[in-house]
Design a protein around this motif. Structure first.
Motif, PDB file in Angstrom:
ATOM      1  N   CYS A   1       0.833  -1.197   0.000  1.00  0.00           N
ATOM      2  CA  CYS A   1       0.000   0.000   0.000  1.00  0.00           C
ATOM      3  C   CYS A   1       0.870   1.250   0.000  1.00  0.00           C
ATOM      4  O   CYS A   1       1.835   1.336   0.756  1.00  0.00           O
ATOM      5  CB  CYS A   1      -0.933   0.024   1.213  1.00  0.00           C
ATOM      6  N   SER A  30      -0.540   4.227   0.498  1.00  0.00           N
ATOM      7  CA  SER A  30      -1.294   5.254   1.220  1.00  0.00           C
ATOM      8  C   SER A  30      -0.996   5.210   2.705  1.00  0.00           C
ATOM      9  O   SER A  30      -0.436   4.239   3.227  1.00  0.00           O
ATOM     10  CB  SER A  30      -2.798   5.087   0.973  1.00  0.00           C
ATOM     11  N   CYS A  39      -3.176   5.766   5.772  1.00  0.00           N
ATOM     12  CA  CYS A  39      -4.438   5.972   6.492  1.00  0.00           C
ATOM     13  C   CYS A  39      -4.151   5.650   7.960  1.00  0.00           C
ATOM     14  O   CYS A  39      -3.683   4.546   8.269  1.00  0.00           O
ATOM     15  CB  CYS A  39      -5.513   5.055   5.948  1.00  0.00           C
ATOM     16  N   CYS A  46      -5.245   2.179   9.726  1.00  0.00           N
ATOM     17  CA  CYS A  46      -5.139   0.888   9.035  1.00  0.00           C
ATOM     18  C   CYS A  46      -3.796   0.195   9.254  1.00  0.00           C
ATOM     19  O   CYS A  46      -2.737   0.828   9.199  1.00  0.00           O
ATOM     20  CB  CYS A  46      -5.354   1.096   7.537  1.00  0.00           C
ATOM     21  N   ASN A  95      -1.099   0.595   6.450  1.00  0.00           N
ATOM     22  CA  ASN A  95      -0.493   1.930   6.278  1.00  0.00           C
ATOM     23  C   ASN A  95       0.980   1.793   5.860  1.00  0.00           C
ATOM     24  O   ASN A  95       1.727   1.020   6.458  1.00  0.00           O
ATOM     25  CB  ASN A  95      -0.617   2.631   7.642  1.00  0.00           C
ATOM     26  N   GLU A 154      -3.605  -0.327  -1.576  1.00  0.00           N
ATOM     27  CA  GLU A 154      -3.658   0.589  -2.724  1.00  0.00           C
ATOM     28  C   GLU A 154      -2.249   0.794  -3.275  1.00  0.00           C
ATOM     29  O   GLU A 154      -1.538   1.707  -2.868  1.00  0.00           O
ATOM     30  CB  GLU A 154      -4.277   1.919  -2.304  1.00  0.00           C
ATOM     31  N   LYS A 188      -5.036   7.784  -1.733  1.00  0.00           N
ATOM     32  CA  LYS A 188      -6.270   7.927  -0.947  1.00  0.00           C
ATOM     33  C   LYS A 188      -6.528   9.362  -0.507  1.00  0.00           C
ATOM     34  O   LYS A 188      -7.595   9.671   0.014  1.00  0.00           O
ATOM     35  CB  LYS A 188      -6.209   7.002   0.263  1.00  0.00           C
TER      36      LYS A 188
HETATM   37  S1  SF4 Z   1      -7.113   1.637   4.322  1.00  0.00           S
HETATM   38 FE1  SF4 Z   1      -6.498   0.877   2.295  1.00  0.00          FE
HETATM   39  S2  SF4 Z   1      -5.398   2.601   1.394  1.00  0.00           S
HETATM   40 FE2  SF4 Z   1      -5.451   3.013   3.581  1.00  0.00          FE
HETATM   41  S3  SF4 Z   1      -3.542   2.176   4.405  1.00  0.00           S
HETATM   42 FE3  SF4 Z   1      -5.124   0.570   4.560  1.00  0.00          FE
HETATM   43  S4  SF4 Z   1      -4.925  -0.673   2.723  1.00  0.00           S
HETATM   44 FE4  SF4 Z   1      -3.841   1.291   2.376  1.00  0.00          FE
END
Ligand code: SF4
Length: 368
Positions: free
Chosen positions: A84, A86, A88, A91, A94, A130, A198
């Motif tokens: 990923c 992104s 967030c 999460c 992250n 992502e 994101k």
């Molecule tokens: S919620 Fe999705 S985009 Fe955000 S850190 Fe987690 S996996 Fe990545």
């Protein structure tokens, strides 16, 4: 009017004043109606409705049986990558977290799929983080084509895509899309999504419509409860589902209600949605959108999920793992995206559904 323009109309709405103006009589008036206007839906989300939960639950149950019968659909998540880009804050995947990153090879996906299929599950939800460069569309198309051998329904929860990319995945065999906005409040969105794709609020917001335009049979949206005021978020989520339902008549729109569970990084949510609030929102959704599917994931506790079966929920996950390679113990599969609360396997979940007088549905769709 676009959905953005629609929600911007509520940007300066006086929620506090509206909630204070609602009385028990207003709630009774809403409960007596067959069709609710947006502000009547908001009345059911107000504190005045808190003492009317039993009446809301009874009506929600009746509407659910009317539109869905005595059934609960089953699905199981399959994480094929945790890469990923992104950031967030809530999460486990992250990009700043020092976890083992991997994506499954086609051979590994085949092994996981076979293992899941042995449980009897026929609807799989395929997830990635992502990172489009590491899990490009070609990789996803190959994975979906492989999974078609084992499952009658394949849905995805991945990075938002263009309509053409969604169309490619539909062609490969995907029939459903889950895309959560996570938080509709624009300021909070900026505060909890610090980097990566994101951060693009608008592109994400429009993804559900792009999925419907690409021809997915169903599209599932939702907010992540804990990031912002849950009742305001529920209101905008309901408006979003209402907008999509009326704009894309051939697409089934459903609403998930994930609450934040502990994950790598130890994020502490600013808002707590307790069980009564959860039930109030769920039943308000059902009364506002009688035909909307409402999935409930294993984020929720087993006893609570058993209760929700009778209040408007229509789809349950079972036997879930939220780590990559979690079903077969592929090496280095320690990091979950979030902690699971209901750890029941498929057989126990099926038994619980039957014990509740409902019929588990493994398959309501066949891919050709
Ligand atoms: S919620 Fe999705 S985009 Fe955000 S850190 Fe987690 S996996 Fe990545």
């Amino acid at each position: 009017m676009s959905f953005s323009e629609l929600i911007d109309q509520y940007a300066d709405f006086d929620y506090q004043g509206f909630f204070q103006s609602r009385t028990e009589a207003h709630v009774h008036q809403c409960l007596a109606k067959d069709k609710l206007a947006p502000l009547e839906f908001l009345t059911l989300l107000s504190p005045a409705a808190e003492d009317q939960l039993e009446a809301m639950a009874q009506k929600a149950r009746g509407l659910t049986i009317q539109h869905f019968g005595h059934t609960i659909q089953l699905y199981i998540p399959l994480y094929i990558s945790n890469y990923c880009n992104s950031e967030c804050v809530y999460c486990g995947f992250n990009r700043r977290h020092d976890i083992t990153r991997r994506k499954l090879t086609m051979e590994e996906i085949d092994i996981e799929a076979r293992k899941i299929a042995e449980t009897g599950m026929r609807h799989v939800l395929v997830l990635t983080g992502e990172a489009p460069k590491l899990t490009p569309i070609d990789y996803l198309v190959d994975a979906i084509k492989l999974l078609k051998r084992y499952f009658s329904s394949i849905s995805i929860e991945m990075y938002p895509m263009d309509t053409e990319e969604y169309a490619q995945l539909k062609e490969a065999g995907v029939d459903g899309l889950t895309i959560y906005q996570e938080v509709y409040d624009r300021q909070t969105y900026r505060q909890v999504h610090l980097a990566g794709r994101k951060t693009d609020y608008q592109y994400r917001l429009d993804a559900a419509a792009r999925g419907a335009e690409a021809g997915f049979r169903w599209v599932n949206i939702g907010a992540l409860y804990g990031l912002a005021d849950p009742f305001k978020e529920a209101f905008i989520t309901g408006l979003h589902a209402h907008y999509l339902t009326h704009r894309y008549l051939e697409t089934e729109i459903s609403i998930s209600m994930p609450r934040i569970n502990p994950a790598e990084g130890g994020y502490q949510p600013d808002y707590l949605l307790d069980d009564r609030g959860f039930v109030q929102i769920l039943t308000a959704f059902r009364l506002f959108l009688p035909r909307a599917g409402i999935p409930i994931s294993t984020r929720e506790r087993a006893t609570f999920r058993d209760h929700l079966m009778h209040l408007g929920a229509t789809r349950f996950s079972a036997g879930s793992r939220t780590d990559v390679g979690g079903y077969t113990g592929v090496e280095d599969s320690q990091c979950q995206q979030f902690e699971i609360s209901d750890e029941r396997g498929v057989n126990d979940m099926v038994a619980a559904i039957k014990a509740g007088g409902l019929q588990p549905v493994y398959k309501d769709w066949e891919l050709f």
